[in-house]
Design a protein around this motif. Structure first.
Motif: not given
Length: 464
Positions: A22-37
C-alpha cells in the motif's frame, strides 16, 4: 498502479506485506489458502502474486502452474519460512520471479517486488509480436512461457540452450527460433552430435581439403560453414566428444576455423542453438563436459516441459497429429470416442510428444477405414498400462469396487496413475544403478535436483 495478491496462511505476515504494498502505491488482496487465492485472482486479476510454499491446502511450488493459469498470467514471487536450495531451483525453473525467505529484511523482500513490477510494466507495454509457431501445438501455461522465450531468442542473436527429455520437441523449438529470427532466409543446419563418427567429426563440422586424408578425393564444405548467415543447431550437444569441445569453444568465440588439411582460416557468421536431454552441470562435475563451453552455450535457456506436465495440450496434439496423418494419407477426417482423450491424458508418456505422434500413427493405421478412433486402436503397451492403472491403488487401496472410480474426477485418477508410475519407475531405476544418482540422472533425463525432489516425494532411498 498495480494489483498484488498475497497467498499465505500467516495473517500477521499478510498484514505486514499489505502495508508495504500500500505504501508503494499499489492495491492488494490477501488470502490464506490456494483455493481462495485462485478464486480471488480470477475475480480481481493480479499483476504479482506473493505465494507461500506451505499452504494448508497445497504446496506453493507445485501450485505455480495453477497460479500461472490466472487470466492475468501474473509474475510469481515465492515466499518460504525455510530456504531450500532444491526448492529454489524448482521455483525458478517453474517460472517464479524470485524465491525469498520470510526472515529476510523488509528491503530484501521489497526489492524483488519492485523489480517484478518494473518488468511487468515494460512487458505489458511491448507491442505484441507475431510468432510463427509452425508445428508447435499447445496453449498450456508452460508452453506459453516457452514460446515467450522463443520470441525473446528470435529477437536477438545470443546463444540458446534448449533442454528437456527425449521427445519433447527440442529441434522443433530450435527451428522456431530460426524462422522467427533475422536469419530466417539462410540455412538452418542440424548437427546430431550423438551420430557423429569420431574419426570424421572435425571433417564433418569444419570441412576438409582434397587429399587431407585417405579417401578425401575432393574438398568438402563443413556444416559450420554451411550455417554461415544462418543457424547452427547442435542437437544432443552433451554427446560432443570432450577433445572436440575445446576446439568448438574457440570456433564459437572467434567464428573462425581451419578446414582439415588447410592452412587458411575461414569465417562463419552462424548463430548457435544447442539442445540436450542430459544434465550438463552433472557432466561438468564429472569432467565429461567443459564448464567454459557450458557458460557460452546457455546465454538463454529454454527448458521444455515433459508431456505429462502439460496434459491440457494432449487433446490438441492428438487431433493435430490425426488431421496431419489423414491429410498425408488421403483418409477422411476421424471422429474420437468420448473416453479416448481421457485415456490419453491418463497415460504418463515417457516418450513425450514423439511417443504421442507414434501412438496416433498406430491408431490411424489400425483403424483403417473405420470412422471413429477408440482406445482399442492405441498401441498395446499403452492399453495395457491404462488397464493396469484401472485396477490399481486409486480404486483398490480403500478396497472399493472399481466402479467407485466413476465418482472421482479424471484429474485425480490421472494424478494418482502418474504418481504410481513415476514411483515404480524410480524404484526400479535406482535398484538397477545401485543407487548411483549420476547414472540415474543420465538414464532418466532428470536433473539431480528434480530426481532428489521425486525421491523425497515418494519416500525413496538411494539404496532401494
Amino acid at each position: 498502479m498495480a494489483h498484488i495478491l498475497i497467498i499465505d496462511d500467516d495473517a500477521a505476515l499478510c498484514r505486514t506485506l499489505a502495508r508495504i504494498v500500500t505504501r508503494m502505491g499499489h492495491t492488494v488482496n490477501s488470502t490464506h489458502t490456494l483455493k481462495d487465492g485462485l478464486a480471488q485472482g480470477g475475480a480481481e486479476p493480479p499483476d504479482i502474486v506473493l505465494l507461500d510454499v506451505h499452504l494448508p491446502d497445497a504446496n506453493g511450488i507445485e501450485a505455480m502452474n495453477q497460479v500461472h493459469h490466472l487470466p492475468s498470467k501474473p509474475e510469481i514471487i515465492i515466499f518460504t519460512g525455510a530456504g531450500d536450495p532444491d526448492g529454489a531451483e524448482l521455483a525458478i525453473k517453474g517460472g517464479a520471479w524470485d524465491y525469498i525467505e520470510k526472515s529476510s529484511s523488509v528491503k530484501a523482500m521489497t526489492l524483488p517486488l519492485m523489480r517484478a513490477l518494473e518488468y511487468r510494466s515494460e512487458k505489458c507495454a511491448k507491442i505484441p509480436v507475431f510468432l510463427d509457431r509452425r508445428r508447435i501445438v499447445g496453449n498450456s501455461s508452460k508452453m506459453t512461457a516457452c514460446l515467450d522465450l522463443v520470441a525473446q531468442a528470435a529477437a536477438g542473436d545470443t546463444n540458446v540452450l534448449i533442454t528437456g527429455e527425449t521427445g519433447t520437441g527440442k529441434e522443433l523449438f530450435a527451428d522456431a527460433i530460426h524462422i522467427n529470427s533475422k536469419r530466417a532466409d539462410n540455412n538452418f543446419v542440424v548437427v546430431d552430435c550423438a551420430a557423429l563418427p569420431h574419426e570424421l567429426v572435425e571433417s564433418i563440422l569444419f570441412g576438409h581439403e582434397k587429399g587431407a586424408f585417405t579417401g578425401a578425393e575432393q574438398s568438402r564444405t563443413g556444416l559450420v560453414k554451411q550455417a554461415d548467415g544462418g543457424t547452427l543447431f547442435l542437437d544432443e550437444i552433451g554427446e560432443l566428444p570432450l577433445d572436440l569441445q575445446k576446439t568448438f569453444l574457440r570456433v564459437l568465440e572467434e567464428h573462425c576455423f581451419r578446414p582439415v588439411g588447410s592452412q587458411k582460416q575461414i569465417s562463419s557468421d552462424f548463430r548457435l542453438v544447442a539442445a540436450t536431454n542430459r544434465d550438463l552441470d552433472a557432466m561438468v562435475a564429472a569432467g565429461t563436459f567443459r564448464q567454459d563451453l557450458l557458460f557460452r552455450i546457455r546465454t538463454l535457456v529454454i527448458d521444455l516441459p515433459p508431456l505429462r506436465e502439460r496434459a491440457r495440450d494432449i487433446r490438441d496434439l492428438a487431433i493435430y497429429f490425426a488431421d496431419t496423418i489423414c491429410d498425408k494419407t488421403g483418409q477422411a477426417a476421424k471422429r474420437f470416442a468420448e473416453d479416448f482423450f481421457d485415456g490419453l491424458q491418463s497415460y504418463a508418456w515417457p516418450g513425450n510428444v514423439r511417443e504421442l505422434l507414434h501412438a496416433m500413427e498406430h491408431a490411424l493405421s489400425v483403424a483403417g477405414l473405420e470412422h471413429t478412433i477408440f482406445i482399442r486402436h492405441l498401441p498395446s503397451p499403452i492399453r495395457v498400462y491404462l488397464a493396469r492403472q484401472g485396477l490399481k491403488a486409486n480404486c483398490n487401496n480403500d478396497r472399493t469396487p472399481i466402479h467407485g472410480c466413476i465418482n472421482k474426477p479424471i484429474s485425480k485418477v490421472r494424478e494418482a496413475a502418474i504418481a504410481e508410475a513415476e514411483k515404480g519407475y524410480l524404484q526400479t531405476l535406482l535398484t538397477a544403478v545401485n543407487g548411483d544418482v549420476q547414472e540415474a540422472c543420465r538414464i532418466s533425463g532428470l536433473s539431480r535436483s528434480r530426481l532428489y525432489h521425486l525421491m523425497k516425494t515418494y519416500g525413496l532411498q538411494r539404496s532401494n
